[in-house]
Design a protein around this motif. Structure first.
Motif, mmCIF file in Angstrom:
data_model
loop_
_atom_site.group_PDB
_atom_site.id
_atom_site.type_symbol
_atom_site.label_atom_id
_atom_site.label_comp_id
_atom_site.label_asym_id
_atom_site.label_seq_id
_atom_site.Cartn_x
_atom_site.Cartn_y
_atom_site.Cartn_z
ATOM 1 N N ASP A 123 -2.058 45.633 26.953
ATOM 2 C CA ASP A 123 -1.906 44.191 26.985
ATOM 3 C C ASP A 123 -2.840 43.617 28.036
ATOM 4 O O ASP A 123 -3.088 44.236 29.068
ATOM 5 C CB ASP A 123 -0.475 43.797 27.325
ATOM 6 N N GLN A 124 -3.339 42.435 27.745
ATOM 7 C CA GLN A 124 -4.206 41.756 28.693
ATOM 8 C C GLN A 124 -3.705 40.336 28.875
ATOM 9 O O GLN A 124 -3.193 39.724 27.943
ATOM 10 C CB GLN A 124 -5.650 41.720 28.198
ATOM 11 N N LEU A 125 -3.872 39.817 30.055
ATOM 12 C CA LEU A 125 -3.468 38.469 30.372
ATOM 13 C C LEU A 125 -4.647 37.743 30.978
ATOM 14 O O LEU A 125 -5.269 38.237 31.922
ATOM 15 C CB LEU A 125 -2.292 38.481 31.360
ATOM 16 N N GLN A 126 -4.961 36.583 30.407
ATOM 17 C CA GLN A 126 -6.045 35.781 30.943
ATOM 18 C C GLN A 126 -5.476 34.430 31.341
ATOM 19 O O GLN A 126 -4.850 33.751 30.534
ATOM 20 C CB GLN A 126 -7.148 35.604 29.904
#
Length: 87
Positions: A32-35
């Motif tokens: 998962d990535q969060l920007q």
């Protein structure tokens, strides 16, 4: 074909091929990535909003726990109406 006790029955010549196929079919685990935008980071750093929000939440919690919180049905209906007719 002659089968005798000296032969190794568990020796499967296709076993290596099956192992390679299973290794290739294993799914790659995605992370998962969060920007977060620069504006959102600035808002998080600004403690004025955080303290105001915390105070508001505490006030609402106290009202709900004491049983004094009332919902204005007309305001809620207007907000729903505005949201759905905004297009």
């Amino acid at each position: 074909m002659k089968i005798n006790r000296y032969g190794n029955i568990s020796n499967n010549p296709y076993k290596h091929q099956l192992n390679r196929m299973n290794e290739q079919q294993k799914p790659q685990m995605k992370q998962d990535q969060l920007q977060i935008s620069k504006e959102a980071l600035e808002m998080q750093k600004n403690e004025k909003f955080a303290t105001e929000r915390t105070e508001k939440i505490e006030h609402l919690k106290n009202q709900v726990q004491s049983g004094n919180y009332t919902v204005d049905a007309e305001k809620v209906a207007k907000k729903f109406f505005d949201f759905w007719t905004e297009r």
